[in-house]
Scaffold this motif. Sequence first.
Motif, short mmCIF file in Angstrom:
data_model
loop_
_atom_site.label_atom_id
_atom_site.label_comp_id
_atom_site.label_asym_id
_atom_site.label_seq_id
_atom_site.Cartn_x
_atom_site.Cartn_y
_atom_site.Cartn_z
N GLU A 1 -3.22 -39.46 -19.83
CA GLU A 1 -3.07 -40.91 -19.91
C GLU A 1 -1.60 -41.32 -19.83
N VAL A 2 -0.74 -40.56 -20.51
CA VAL A 2 0.69 -40.89 -20.51
C VAL A 2 1.30 -40.69 -19.12
N VAL A 3 0.99 -39.55 -18.50
CA VAL A 3 1.53 -39.27 -17.17
C VAL A 3 1.06 -40.33 -16.17
N ALA A 4 -0.22 -40.67 -16.23
CA ALA A 4 -0.76 -41.68 -15.31
C ALA A 4 -0.04 -43.01 -15.49
N LEU A 5 0.20 -43.39 -16.73
CA LEU A 5 0.89 -44.66 -16.98
C LEU A 5 2.30 -44.65 -16.42
N TRP A 6 3.03 -43.55 -16.62
CA TRP A 6 4.40 -43.47 -16.11
C TRP A 6 4.43 -43.52 -14.58
N ILE A 7 3.49 -42.83 -13.92
CA ILE A 7 3.45 -42.85 -12.46
C ILE A 7 3.17 -44.26 -11.95
N ASN A 8 2.17 -44.91 -12.52
CA ASN A 8 1.84 -46.28 -12.09
C ASN A 8 3.00 -47.23 -12.38
N MET B 1 9.17 -35.52 -15.35
CA MET B 1 9.51 -34.11 -15.14
C MET B 1 10.12 -33.48 -16.38
N GLY B 2 10.97 -34.22 -17.08
CA GLY B 2 11.61 -33.65 -18.26
C GLY B 2 10.65 -33.39 -19.40
N SER B 3 9.60 -34.19 -19.48
CA SER B 3 8.64 -34.06 -20.58
C SER B 3 7.44 -33.18 -20.23
N TYR B 4 7.01 -33.22 -18.97
CA TYR B 4 5.74 -32.57 -18.63
C TYR B 4 5.88 -31.39 -17.66
N ARG B 5 7.04 -31.22 -17.02
CA ARG B 5 7.36 -30.01 -16.27
C ARG B 5 6.24 -29.59 -15.32
N ARG C 1 -3.59 -45.39 -2.80
CA ARG C 1 -4.21 -46.71 -2.83
C ARG C 1 -4.82 -46.99 -4.20
N ASP C 2 -5.26 -45.93 -4.88
CA ASP C 2 -5.86 -46.09 -6.20
C ASP C 2 -4.83 -45.76 -7.27
N ALA C 3 -4.91 -46.46 -8.38
CA ALA C 3 -4.02 -46.17 -9.51
C ALA C 3 -4.34 -44.79 -10.07
N TYR C 4 -3.35 -44.15 -10.65
CA TYR C 4 -3.57 -42.89 -11.34
C TYR C 4 -4.19 -43.19 -12.70
N VAL C 5 -5.22 -42.42 -13.04
CA VAL C 5 -5.93 -42.64 -14.31
C VAL C 5 -6.12 -41.31 -15.01
N GLY C 6 -6.09 -41.34 -16.34
CA GLY C 6 -6.16 -40.13 -17.14
C GLY C 6 -7.28 -39.17 -16.77
N PRO C 7 -8.54 -39.62 -16.74
CA PRO C 7 -9.64 -38.69 -16.47
C PRO C 7 -9.58 -38.02 -15.10
N LYS C 8 -8.91 -38.65 -14.14
CA LYS C 8 -8.85 -38.10 -12.78
C LYS C 8 -7.47 -37.52 -12.44
N LEU C 9 -6.54 -37.54 -13.39
CA LEU C 9 -5.14 -37.26 -13.08
C LEU C 9 -4.93 -35.90 -12.42
N ASP C 10 -5.46 -34.84 -12.99
CA ASP C 10 -5.20 -33.51 -12.45
C ASP C 10 -5.69 -33.39 -11.01
N GLY C 11 -6.86 -33.94 -10.74
CA GLY C 11 -7.36 -33.92 -9.37
C GLY C 11 -6.52 -34.76 -8.45
N GLN C 12 -6.05 -35.92 -8.93
CA GLN C 12 -5.21 -36.79 -8.10
C GLN C 12 -3.87 -36.13 -7.79
N LEU C 13 -3.28 -35.44 -8.77
CA LEU C 13 -2.02 -34.75 -8.53
C LEU C 13 -2.21 -33.60 -7.55
N PHE C 14 -3.31 -32.88 -7.68
CA PHE C 14 -3.59 -31.78 -6.76
C PHE C 14 -3.74 -32.30 -5.34
#
Length: 230
Positions: A41-48, A97-101, A121-134
């Motif tokens: 959730e935190v990573v998704a919020l920072w990216i958005n 990057m400094g916090s989550y490496r 096109r879609d916002a990054y969201v916690g439940p889907k984050l790992d798949g979205q990053l991949f």
Amino acid sequence: MNEKGEVNFVEVKKHPEVLKKYMRQLRKVNESDFPEWSREEVVALWINSYHAAAIWAVIEHYPVKSLQQIPSVWDTKYLKMTGNSYSLNEIRAKYLMGSYRDEKINFALSCMAKDCPVLNRDAYVGPKLDGQLFMATRRFVNDDRRVTIKFGEKKIILSKLFKWYAKDFGFNFGKPENEEGLSKEDFAVLSFLSFYIEDADKVNFLEEKKYKIKYSKFDWSLNEWRVPSS
């Protein structure tokens, strides 16, 4: 925004209501609450938030042809949350990057330039984050414009992002020494590419380590969607 990740900055400039609403919502977010959130959730919020701040920087100075034309764009604190303000550099380097490496984050962040990663096109969201990053990472490294392999010339040409953020790939793909005589940074980048590239011939070529590494000139032009006038 279109399917290529290009933004209609003219339209956003004319009608910034949605962006302004999101920026106002972010002002209510308190970083001190993040320990209660999941990592995703935190990573998704920072990216958005990074993307919102970058778009805001463009429309505030539009028409510009590049973020590089905006004075101090990387260090101006465009993003505001409860009690704090943040710059694009701070969000990427310190809070992501400094916090989550996680090197995959680099391929989720679009700086609104043509040679940056594609804006999702879609916002990054916690439940889907790992798949979205991949998916963002796989899309970038398998794009011949970002990773060009010239088999006959024994040469690979990489996006400058791999040079600028080389140390980030050491988090998961580096090791202190390598028999190929490569720098730690080059070894980590090449190991990372071998892991994510889907073409077996390209992977075999990379693993041979018998080539020169070059970096392409970076195109800072806006990833602008120019809609023809009706």
